[in-house]
Design a protein around this motif. Sequence first.
Motif, PDB file in Angstrom:
ATOM      1  N   GLU A 189       0.820  -1.215   0.000  1.00 28.17           N
ATOM      2  CA  GLU A 189       0.000   0.000   0.000  1.00 28.17           C
ATOM      3  C   GLU A 189       0.852   1.262   0.000  1.00 28.17           C
ATOM      4  OE1 GLU A 189      -3.539   2.024   2.750  1.00 28.17           O
ATOM      5  OE2 GLU A 189      -2.121   0.589   3.606  1.00 28.17           O
ATOM      6  N   GLU A 209      -5.709   3.898  -7.768  1.00 23.79           N
ATOM      7  CA  GLU A 209      -6.715   3.907  -6.712  1.00 23.79           C
ATOM      8  C   GLU A 209      -7.489   2.598  -6.660  1.00 23.79           C
ATOM      9  OE1 GLU A 209      -9.091   7.340  -7.368  1.00 23.79           O
ATOM     10  OE2 GLU A 209      -7.717   8.683  -6.293  1.00 23.79           O
ATOM     11  N   ALA A 210      -7.720   1.966  -7.816  1.00 27.55           N
ATOM     12  CA  ALA A 210      -8.388   0.665  -7.822  1.00 27.55           C
ATOM     13  C   ALA A 210      -7.535  -0.383  -7.118  1.00 27.55           C
ATOM     14  CB  ALA A 210      -8.690   0.243  -9.258  1.00 27.55           C
ATOM     15  N   GLN A 211      -6.239  -0.367  -7.375  1.00 18.79           N
ATOM     16  CA  GLN A 211      -5.347  -1.300  -6.694  1.00 18.79           C
ATOM     17  C   GLN A 211      -5.298  -1.023  -5.191  1.00 18.79           C
ATOM     18  OE1 GLN A 211      -3.862  -3.928  -7.966  1.00 18.79           O
ATOM     19  NE2 GLN A 211      -4.621  -3.556 -10.038  1.00 18.79           N
ATOM     20  N   LYS A 213      -7.670   0.272  -3.364  1.00 17.05           N
ATOM     21  CA  LYS A 213      -8.922  -0.163  -2.765  1.00 17.05           C
ATOM     22  C   LYS A 213      -8.909  -1.659  -2.484  1.00 17.05           C
ATOM     23  CE  LYS A 213     -13.913  -0.372  -3.565  1.00 17.05           C
ATOM     24  NZ  LYS A 213     -15.011  -0.092  -4.525  1.00 17.05           N
ATOM     25  N   SER A 214      -8.422  -2.442  -3.444  1.00 15.58           N
ATOM     26  CA  SER A 214      -8.357  -3.894  -3.256  1.00 15.58           C
ATOM     27  C   SER A 214      -7.413  -4.267  -2.111  1.00 15.58           C
ATOM     28  CB  SER A 214      -7.911  -4.566  -4.555  1.00 15.58           C
ATOM     29  OG  SER A 214      -7.758  -5.952  -4.374  1.00 15.58           O
ATOM     30  N   ARG A 216      -6.482  -2.369   0.438  1.00 17.79           N
ATOM     31  CA  ARG A 216      -7.011  -1.928   1.724  1.00 17.79           C
ATOM     32  C   ARG A 216      -8.116  -2.862   2.220  1.00 17.79           C
ATOM     33  NH1 ARG A 216      -6.977   4.466   0.087  1.00 17.79           N
ATOM     34  NH2 ARG A 216      -4.805   4.879   0.726  1.00 17.79           N
ATOM     35  N   GLU A 217      -8.931  -3.390   1.312  1.00 22.54           N
ATOM     36  CA  GLU A 217      -9.944  -4.363   1.717  1.00 22.54           C
ATOM     37  C   GLU A 217      -9.297  -5.614   2.301  1.00 22.54           C
ATOM     38  OE1 GLU A 217     -12.278  -5.044  -1.730  1.00 22.54           O
ATOM     39  OE2 GLU A 217     -13.426  -3.168  -1.554  1.00 22.54           O
TER      40      GLU A 217
END
Length: 308
Positions: A189, A209-211, A213-214, A216-217
């Motif tokens: 991250e 940002e898509a990466q 988000k994944s 961080r989930e």
Amino acid sequence: MIMEFLKCPHHTGNSITMKYITLISAIWLLTACSHKPQSEATVDSASPAVTANEAAPVALDAPADEKAFLSADAVPPGQPSPEKPSPEQKIIKTARIIYSVEDFAAAKKRVAGIVSQSGGYILAESQHGDGTEKRNQLDIKVPAAAFDSCVDRLTSGVTRLDEKSINAQDVTAEYVDLNARMTTRVATEQRYLEILKQARTVKDVLEVEAQLKSIREEIEAAKGRLLYMDRLVSYSTIHLEYYQVLALSMPEAPGFFSRAWLALRNGWNNVLGLMIDLMGWWPLMAVGVFLFIFIRRRWRKKQSLTTA
């Protein structure tokens, strides 16, 4: 002839000049000899020697594996690597206890007091009963340090212990692996955050940002799982079930007179139960009564004709 040559004034001046030249040459030769460089052997002996305990410097352009080998902290090939400290054990303990009691209300009060003194709490409770017994089922949470003592106190003084089982589950390997994965995700991250600062186009920003988000989930899921495991490890679970016999459905009722009284109550309950069961068969009973009356009348009629 020589004397004549020395007496000649012209040759006398030249002789003096030669003397000066010879003197200057001798001084120059002496100066050059005094500044003669030291021999190779002298230089080698003057240079500081590398001791056996002193590590040789590592070349800046050496490969990574060679630098690790040459460093002072590196372990030479064939030597056992230093042992790493073992991780803290993560043990999840659970127990299941079932026993009978003579006084249901007193048992309930006693269990609540033991749980409170152990620093635990009752997570869930389910109480039910019928005409023959009362039963209470509890899920108890107690600190792991007080687990063994709480189990011993709950089962002490019990006249009939139906079940007592203790289970310990070691989740250390799963915990360490999950923690390592989360640490890796956090480092990833941070790298994506650095890449996001260098993004120049909207497309690049959206992709990063898509990466993020994944990732961080995944980090949040790992954190939640670790917290859940920590909770299970720090607080052990006891599944407790106790019951009181009210009627003679079991031969373990205490005392002769108590058993006799329970037998009377059980007989009356059986009579009531039979009557209730018979009420459920009323259509068949009505048909039987009708057939009985019909057959009896036919028989009497036949008897009267025979006598006549």
